[in-house]
Design a protein around this motif. Sequence first.
Motif, short mmCIF file in Angstrom:
data_model
loop_
_atom_site.label_atom_id
_atom_site.label_comp_id
_atom_site.label_asym_id
_atom_site.label_seq_id
_atom_site.Cartn_x
_atom_site.Cartn_y
_atom_site.Cartn_z
N LYS A 5 -9.08 -51.10 57.12
CA LYS A 5 -7.66 -51.35 57.37
C LYS A 5 -7.48 -52.61 58.22
O LYS A 5 -6.56 -53.39 58.01
N GLU A 6 -8.35 -52.77 59.20
CA GLU A 6 -8.28 -53.96 60.05
C GLU A 6 -8.71 -55.19 59.26
O GLU A 6 -8.08 -56.25 59.35
N ILE A 7 -9.76 -55.06 58.47
CA ILE A 7 -10.28 -56.20 57.72
C ILE A 7 -9.24 -56.74 56.74
O ILE A 7 -9.08 -57.95 56.60
N ARG A 8 -8.52 -55.86 56.05
CA ARG A 8 -7.59 -56.32 55.02
C ARG A 8 -6.48 -57.19 55.58
O ARG A 8 -5.88 -58.00 54.86
N GLU A 9 -6.19 -57.05 56.87
CA GLU A 9 -5.16 -57.87 57.49
C GLU A 9 -5.57 -59.34 57.59
O GLU A 9 -4.73 -60.21 57.84
N TYR A 10 -6.85 -59.62 57.38
CA TYR A 10 -7.36 -60.99 57.51
C TYR A 10 -7.69 -61.62 56.15
O TYR A 10 -8.32 -62.68 56.10
N ILE A 11 -7.25 -61.01 55.07
CA ILE A 11 -7.56 -61.54 53.74
C ILE A 11 -6.87 -62.88 53.52
O ILE A 11 -5.68 -63.04 53.82
N ASP A 12 -7.62 -63.82 53.01
CA ASP A 12 -7.09 -65.10 52.53
C ASP A 12 -6.83 -64.93 51.04
O ASP A 12 -7.77 -64.86 50.24
N TRP A 13 -5.56 -64.86 50.64
CA TRP A 13 -5.22 -64.51 49.27
C TRP A 13 -5.33 -65.68 48.29
O TRP A 13 -5.42 -65.46 47.08
N GLN A 14 -5.32 -66.89 48.78
CA GLN A 14 -5.32 -68.02 47.85
C GLN A 14 -6.54 -68.04 46.92
O GLN A 14 -6.39 -68.20 45.70
N PRO A 15 -7.77 -67.85 47.43
CA PRO A 15 -8.91 -67.80 46.52
C PRO A 15 -8.85 -66.62 45.55
O PRO A 15 -9.42 -66.70 44.45
N PHE A 16 -8.17 -65.54 45.93
CA PHE A 16 -8.01 -64.41 45.02
C PHE A 16 -7.26 -64.85 43.76
O PHE A 16 -7.66 -64.52 42.63
N PHE A 17 -6.19 -65.60 43.94
CA PHE A 17 -5.43 -66.07 42.78
C PHE A 17 -6.20 -67.11 41.98
O PHE A 17 -6.11 -67.15 40.75
N ILE A 18 -7.00 -67.92 42.67
CA ILE A 18 -7.82 -68.90 41.95
C ILE A 18 -8.82 -68.18 41.05
O ILE A 18 -9.11 -68.64 39.94
N ALA A 19 -9.34 -67.03 41.51
CA ALA A 19 -10.26 -66.25 40.68
C ALA A 19 -9.61 -65.81 39.38
O ALA A 19 -10.29 -65.59 38.37
#
Length: 277
Positions: free
Chosen positions: A56-70
């Motif tokens: 739960k703590e880790i997900r707050e630090y997700i960088d979403w931009q590379p997710f969309f690039i994938a």
Amino acid sequence: AEYTKLAEDFANKKTVKEYLSFAEAQKNKVKIDWDNYTPPVPTFTSTKIFDNFDLKEIREYIDWQPFFIAWEMHGKFPQILTDSIVGVEATKLYNDANALLDKLVSEKWLSAKGVVGFWEAVATAADTIEVTLRQAQGPASTIQLESLRQQIKKAPGQPNLSLSDFIKPAPTPDLPVRQAGSQLQTPDYIGAFSVTIQGIETHIKKFEAAHDDYNKIMLQALADRLAEAFAEVLHKKTRTEYWGYVKDETLSNEELIKENYTGIRPAPGYPACPDHT
């Protein structure tokens, strides 16, 4: 003939780079006044293990931009969610990702394991860092970490950097310990951490058995983002708690993604520290 001309034209556009000899580059290191510097002391030495860090703590630090690039959606986050061309699909993808995140966190599909450690360190040569490993029992041992120094010719006054420049040097005949209490007698330290997200294989096989490529790829992409986010969490805790050299840091997640923090975290294999041993 046409391709020969294209190759020649391309070669002519390249900037010619000048390089120093390795010996010359080593002489042009960073100048630091070690006499008047007190290295921050970590709250512990050796290692601290995290067997099941809170997702739960880790997900707050997700960088979403590379997710969309994938997913071959290029654009800045969160602006991509309202993009006139891909915004609708990007929003659907984002919502699906968070729904799966909710599920894998609540049902504990994955586990986050990591370790962080700090050790006394000293620069013993131009590009060598000696790390001391102390055991609860028995004598201490040392290992040598080698780093590469930049060799490209710099403008006057600009150093050729090496990671070893930022570790306090060992006293030498031309750099003696000047007197009792000198800052050169105070140990310096080096830190490292490693993270992993485990448990994905069972769920990947289930999605494969169901011919559900969409959620298979989604889970793989999310596990990748969680691993990177875990590194961001441990680096932040290193700066503010474990090593504590910027205890008052108050950076937003966006600022963390932009690397606005104090310090760097080069990984083994990067040009700055190529040694994997």
